[in-house]
Design a protein around this motif. Sequence first.
Motif, PDB file in Angstrom:
ATOM      1  N   UNK A   1       1.079   6.719  -6.935  1.00 58.88           N
ATOM      2  CA  UNK A   1      -0.088   7.723  -7.161  1.00 58.88           C
ATOM      3  C   UNK A   1       0.375   9.231  -6.918  1.00 58.88           C
ATOM      4  N   UNK A   2       1.349   9.322  -6.095  1.00 54.69           N
ATOM      5  CA  UNK A   2       1.661  10.703  -5.834  1.00 54.69           C
ATOM      6  C   UNK A   2       2.774  10.988  -7.045  1.00 54.69           C
ATOM      7  N   UNK A   3       3.404  10.197  -7.344  1.00 51.94           N
ATOM      8  CA  UNK A   3       4.358  10.618  -8.340  1.00 51.94           C
ATOM      9  C   UNK A   3       4.518  10.320  -9.757  1.00 51.94           C
TER      10      UNK A   3
ATOM     11  N   UNK B   1      -8.010   2.054 -10.714  1.00 49.84           N
ATOM     12  CA  UNK B   1      -6.902   3.050 -10.641  1.00 49.84           C
ATOM     13  C   UNK B   1      -7.615   4.152 -10.116  1.00 49.84           C
TER      14      UNK B   1
ATOM     15  N   UNK C   1      10.047   6.183 -16.067  1.00 48.83           N
ATOM     16  CA  UNK C   1      10.535   6.233 -14.810  1.00 48.83           C
ATOM     17  C   UNK C   1      11.697   7.105 -14.562  1.00 48.83           C
ATOM     18  N   UNK C   2      12.270   7.390 -15.956  1.00 48.03           N
ATOM     19  CA  UNK C   2      13.673   8.136 -15.781  1.00 48.03           C
ATOM     20  C   UNK C   2      14.684   7.282 -14.868  1.00 48.03           C
TER      21      UNK C   2
ATOM     22  N   UNK D   1       0.791  -1.300  -0.023  1.00 50.78           N
ATOM     23  CA  UNK D   1      -0.095  -0.102   0.050  1.00 50.78           C
ATOM     24  C   UNK D   1       0.822   1.339  -0.046  1.00 50.78           C
ATOM     25  N   UNK D   2       1.805   1.355   0.585  1.00 51.97           N
ATOM     26  CA  UNK D   2       2.960   2.420   0.676  1.00 51.97           C
ATOM     27  C   UNK D   2       3.506   2.596  -0.653  1.00 51.97           C
ATOM     28  N   UNK D   3       3.798   1.557  -1.434  1.00 54.98           N
ATOM     29  CA  UNK D   3       4.150   1.550  -2.704  1.00 54.98           C
ATOM     30  C   UNK D   3       3.064   2.335  -3.634  1.00 54.98           C
ATOM     31  N   UNK D   4       2.048   1.921  -3.490  1.00 49.86           N
ATOM     32  CA  UNK D   4       0.759   2.178  -4.214  1.00 49.86           C
ATOM     33  C   UNK D   4       0.528   3.757  -4.113  1.00 49.86           C
ATOM     34  N   UNK D   5       0.595   4.219  -2.778  1.00 47.23           N
ATOM     35  CA  UNK D   5       0.729   5.681  -2.151  1.00 47.23           C
ATOM     36  C   UNK D   5       1.559   6.456  -3.115  1.00 47.23           C
ATOM     37  N   UNK D   6       2.832   5.908  -3.279  1.00 44.94           N
ATOM     38  CA  UNK D   6       4.170   6.720  -3.663  1.00 44.94           C
ATOM     39  C   UNK D   6       3.983   6.742  -5.290  1.00 44.94           C
TER      40      UNK D   6
END
Lengths: 232, 232
Positions: B151-153, B188, B231-232, B144-149
């Motif tokens: 969605x933020x970036x 999504x 993702x660079x 869930x943390x990765x999902x949050x990151x």
Amino acid sequence: MEETARDGLAVARPLVLGSFFPGLPQEARARIMAMGRVEHRRDGAWIHQRGDHGKFFSIIERGAVRFSRLGLSGEVRVLATLGTGEAFGELPLFAGVPRAYDAQAIGDTMLRILSHDEMDRLLAEDGEVRSQVLRHVSRQLLIVLELLEDERSLPLRARLGKSLLAMLRQQDGAARIRIRQSDLAEQHAVSLVALSKALAELRGEGLVMTGYGWIDIPSERALTQWLEAELD
Amino acid sequence: MEETARDGLAVARPLVLGSFFPGLPQEARARIMAMGRVEHRRDGAWIHQRGDHGKFFSIIERGAVRFSRLGLSGEVRVLATLGTGEAFGELPLFAGVPRAYDAQAIGDTMLRILSHDEMDRLLAEDGEVRSQVLRHVSRQLLIVLELLEDERSLPLRARLGKSLLAMLRQQDGAARIRIRQSDLAEQHAVSLVALSKALAELRGEGLVMTGYGWIDIPSERALTQWLEAELD
DNA sequence: GACGAAATATAAAGCAGTTTATATTTGTGG
DNA sequence: CCACAAATATAAACTGCTTTATATTTCGTC
């Protein structure tokens, strides 16, 4: 506020992750205090970096720790700042992955550090600690899920209102929150301009007053009611 | 694909939460299989609703379970769909809160249900199960943390690429993913229009082909490389 | 008390999402 | 096979955020 000054400004805790110590009975607390070692970190010191492989559990006995990541374009994005009595390190220890965030001491900070082995022993022997650890990790999950839902469904002004209220409640009474808008922007992963605008909206409603390094909330009730209306 | 048909369309699992059973040694597995009761839910049946107070742990022995919430304007937002071998119920059990999501059976589903007491006993007696449960909850947190990151970036097209790749890997080989765009949009938390547009971008790059109820990915490698560049 | 750095405020152009609307294609059931 | 419902595609207007830029205010320091 339990966090101490940094760059002359006290840093309010943006997101209150599940506390660890406070939920433990005195006895179990004493058993933990008898284990591990205590380490000191001065204000601004790095505790670990994203990708590090250290596997140990840390309980904050004094000060605070800020968890952040660098975005693609190099900007800092803060996930949370944990304060005294809270704990971290569950991901490397229990999920077996490297550190997922950079961690930095905010203010003079003391950490009680438990090694993987000590933690294993504690979990095997101590039912209280075991359920507390499970509770701790589960609450982190809950909080991050709510954060995700909020970001998916609420406009910035509402998320901002929520976090201002959360900060207010942590410093019971005092209507003035000492924080820079740039810190608030980092915590919400938005630009400074967007944050300033959202604050201006709240200011327009008479819900907050803003200044150099502070935000005043004259009426917690008014803000709460506005927020409830905002959420429909 | 282990999920079975629903409304004539198989539903691909969008987000792979940490599996539970697969990580357990045979022995510990057998100890769990000896406990609790097994219940059947037919396709589309509700398993619980957000706000319910039931406190038990469930392991999916067959079928799948979709976790969702209703947004402010009544739209469905899907958090995840868990498949066979995965488990849920950690929040009510360990964090002591009501169910945070609605849960619905997708396809013919069998659940092994462990009561609070049984779970407590298992955790106290069985070290293997204990560390597996801790690992399970920690991995949920990580995901869930990765999902949050993300969605933020990340822009939608990148998140979409990621989840298409994840679905591909789950059905090893087959280049055709059977899913409706409206389901992808729900997963999504974006509008159907935005999702269709993002798919059109990928189509423009020659990375996907789209049709009525399906998405083809001619080259997993090409998509992977495009994503990495993105993702660079 | 004046200066420089830090913090705040606001404007403007751009972009990625939203909602609403319409047209087209595809699969299903009679 | 035809009709209808479901799914997809695309356009247009709008909103909320981004980046860039500029101006103003505040605080610490010399």
